[in-house]
Design a protein around this motif. Structure first.
Motif, mmCIF file in Angstrom:
data_model
loop_
_atom_site.group_PDB
_atom_site.id
_atom_site.type_symbol
_atom_site.label_atom_id
_atom_site.label_comp_id
_atom_site.label_asym_id
_atom_site.label_seq_id
_atom_site.Cartn_x
_atom_site.Cartn_y
_atom_site.Cartn_z
ATOM 1 N N ALA A 180 -1.105 4.615 -3.656
ATOM 2 C CA ALA A 180 -0.288 4.758 -2.446
ATOM 3 C C ALA A 180 -0.617 3.597 -1.519
ATOM 4 O O ALA A 180 -1.608 2.887 -1.736
ATOM 5 N N GLU A 181 0.200 3.393 -0.501
ATOM 6 C CA GLU A 181 -0.040 2.329 0.471
ATOM 7 C C GLU A 181 -1.458 2.442 1.030
ATOM 8 O O GLU A 181 -1.920 3.534 1.350
ATOM 9 N N GLY A 182 -2.151 1.330 1.098
ATOM 10 C CA GLY A 182 -3.497 1.326 1.668
ATOM 11 C C GLY A 182 -4.565 1.876 0.746
ATOM 12 O O GLY A 182 -5.712 2.032 1.160
ATOM 13 N N MET A 183 -4.200 2.210 -0.499
ATOM 14 C CA MET A 183 -5.192 2.764 -1.427
ATOM 15 C C MET A 183 -5.329 1.874 -2.663
ATOM 16 O O MET A 183 -4.683 2.106 -3.681
ATOM 17 N N PRO A 184 -6.165 0.825 -2.566
ATOM 18 C CA PRO A 184 -6.362 -0.041 -3.731
ATOM 19 C C PRO A 184 -6.834 0.815 -4.915
ATOM 20 O O PRO A 184 -7.564 1.791 -4.715
ATOM 21 N N SER A 185 -6.393 0.446 -6.112
ATOM 22 C CA SER A 185 -6.597 1.341 -7.253
ATOM 23 C C SER A 185 -7.063 0.594 -8.496
ATOM 24 O O SER A 185 -6.619 -0.518 -8.763
ATOM 25 N N ILE A 186 -7.948 1.240 -9.222
ATOM 26 C CA ILE A 186 -8.379 0.734 -10.529
ATOM 27 C C ILE A 186 -7.890 1.731 -11.576
ATOM 28 O O ILE A 186 -8.124 2.937 -11.434
ATOM 29 N N PHE A 245 -1.111 -4.394 -7.592
ATOM 30 C CA PHE A 245 -0.852 -4.333 -6.152
ATOM 31 C C PHE A 245 0.554 -3.871 -5.816
ATOM 32 O O PHE A 245 1.035 -4.044 -4.715
ATOM 33 N N GLY A 246 1.236 -3.275 -6.800
ATOM 34 C CA GLY A 246 2.541 -2.677 -6.537
ATOM 35 C C GLY A 246 2.361 -1.337 -5.833
ATOM 36 O O GLY A 246 1.248 -0.949 -5.462
ATOM 37 N N LEU A 247 3.464 -0.651 -5.629
ATOM 38 C CA LEU A 247 3.437 0.674 -5.023
ATOM 39 C C LEU A 247 4.405 1.571 -5.784
ATOM 40 O O LEU A 247 5.387 1.071 -6.339
ATOM 41 N N PRO A 248 4.159 2.899 -5.781
ATOM 42 C CA PRO A 248 5.157 3.782 -6.374
ATOM 43 C C PRO A 248 6.486 3.564 -5.625
ATOM 44 O O PRO A 248 6.473 3.352 -4.415
#
Ligand code: BES
Ligand code: ZN
Length: 463
Positions: free
Chosen positions: A188-194, A424-427
């Motif tokens: 989600a926005e603001g939630m960097p993810s691995i 770095f995309g978003l749903p």
């Protein structure tokens, strides 16, 4: 900890030029699926190689048996430094339906902080973030903290058929200590993810044949088995009442996800109501007793992707079709295998539609890819946690993914290196659809994060 202030400055200084170059890249319609774009594919590959040379890498456009691959290399790091392989793809999905784009697919435009263009998020923009990051290192310090190989392929969107042989052929040149891929979205926005997992894929075309020609459904219906009905009935047996796949042995190889991963998943902010409403459906489906994220990320599925039989034009036609066809695919989880699922699927259909049933069934395998799961231990993952925290101002979340990137398991198998997936995309960024976009600020932060990652990995690595 290494200071990253010089890298931030170098990225900020070149922001306008970096984006303008990305716009040039996005203007090239590098559609791998269709032959009329073959010239543009070559042009995109040359453009990218030229851009890599511009920041100080050696670069070559290499043949693969299909669209070419672009290989950038820089091997002047001090002895003992690791080698990082960066993978991405410069091909894009076809832009159609064109009329649904607010601005043309190959005329990049920024609106409301979103960069719209085919390939902005999948994957030219995300690949470019790495070029921006490497360029920042070169300009700030005149050097890189590690050896780098960038591999950009041109056939990801058509199944990467030539990539595994390419990796095998160039195994020594591609040898590395870790692979990093930015071709996915954040939770989600603001939630960097691995990413900790991807599902695999086993895709089939099923054809059921009955009478040697279409028949009058009044003159023959009732006495002759209808292939469309037979196919529909057979496909309906693929799931049981609780939404599980009813194929013999299908779950035998499913390895449960570690409890810690499942626990982490439950902590992620997810609302079924919001999810449901965003999709315009009144209820969700799938396996009983599993949460939505569990279903999407940790469980195998079977879907009908398409069906064709009989009369589908305007009005009515009383026909008993001679043939029926369906596209059926399974998403797989570790340790399921596409070849095993193929055997199980064929056996299941043969049992449902034996010779005595009055129809014959044939199954053609179209696509396969192994599922993947990371253990997320080791210097590249520790480095990613630090780099993402620094660039986005919060710790990354660990997420799964329902889609597939078949080459990920090929990298692990052929290069014996861990693979880090951080995108770095978003749903909702419309990958594969009209109005594809990437958040401009997420792209900037992504470039920062990758620039930091090279430092953090070099600092943590010991040969
Ligand atoms: N980049 C996607 C896969 C993806 C999507 C990863 C979302 C993470 C988040 C990739 O380009 C894709 O679309 N893959 C195909 C598989 C391929 C074999 C056609 C897919 O998942 O259907
Ligand atoms: Zn894609």
């Amino acid at each position: 900890m290494t200071s990253h202030a010089d890298l931030i400055r170098a990225l900020d200084e070149r922001d306008t030029a970096d984006f303008s170059a990305l716009f040039d890249f996005l203007r090239i319609p590098s559609v791998s699926a269709r032959s009329e774009y073959t010239g543009d594919m070559a042009r995109a590959a040359d453009w990218l190689a030229h851009a890599m040379r511009g920041i100080g890498l050696e670069a070559a456009v290499l043949p693969t048996g299909g669209h070419p691959a672009v290989l950038g290399e820089w091997r002047k790091a001090p002895p003992g430094a690791p080698t990082l392989l960066i993978y991405g793809h410069y091909d894009v999905q076809p832009p159609e339906p064109l009329e649904l784009w607010t601005s043309p697919a190959f005329e990049p435009t920024i609106r409301d902080g979103k960069l719209f263009a085919r390939g902005s998020v999948d994957d030219k923009g995300q690949l470019w973030a790495h070029v921006m990051a490497l360029s920042a290192h070169m300009r700030a310090r005149g050097t890189l903290p590690l050896n780098v190989v960038i591999l950009a392929e041109g056939e990801e969107e058509v199944g990467s058929d030539h990539l595994a042989p390419f990796i095998a052929t160039h195994r020594e040149r591609l040898a590395c200590d870790a692979v990093v891929i930015s071709d996915s979205a954040m939770f989600a926005e603001g939630m960097p993810s691995i990413l900790s997992s991807l599902r695999g894929l086993a895709y089939f075309e099923v054809t059921v044949r009955g009478p040697s020609t279409d028949l009058h459904s009044g003159m023959y219906g009732g006495a002759v088995v209808n292939p469309a009905m037979a196919l529909a009935r057979a496909l309906a047996t693929l799931h049981d009442k609780r939404g599980r796949i009813a194929m013999k042995g299908f779950y035998d190889r499913v390895r449960p996800f570690p409890t810690a991963v499942l626990k982490g998943m439950r902590k992620l902010p997810h609302s079924d109501t919001r999810f449901r409403k965003a999709l315009g459906v009144r209820a969700l489906g799938g396996e009983a007793g599993k949460t939505t994220l569990e279903k999407l990320w940790t469980r195998p599925t079977c879907e009908i992707n398409g069906m064709l039989s009989g009369y589908t034009g305007e009005g009515a036609k009383t026909v008993l079709p001679g043939e029926a066809m369906a596209k059926v695919s399974f998403r797989l989880v570790p340790d399921q295998r596409p070849d095993v699922v193929e055997r199980q699927f064929k056996a299941h259909l043969m049992r449902q539609l034996p010779a005595s049933s009055g129809v014959t069934v044939s199954v053609k395998a179209l696509h396969g890819g192994a599922p993947w799961r990371a253990d997320l231990d080791g210097p590249i993952f520790d480095a990613a946690r630090a780099a993402l925290r620094n660039a986005f101002g919060r710790d990354p979340v660990i997420v799964g993914e329902g889609g597939s990137i078949p080459v990920v398991s090929d990298f692990e198998r052929l290069l014996k290196a861990p693979v880090l997936l951080a995108g770095f995309g978003l749903p909702g960024e419309n990958a594969h659809a009209p109005d594809e976009w990437i958040g401009v600020d997420n792209l900037r932060r992504g470039a920062r994060a990758m620039a930091f990652l090279y430092d953090e990995f070099a600092a943590r690595y010991s040969p």
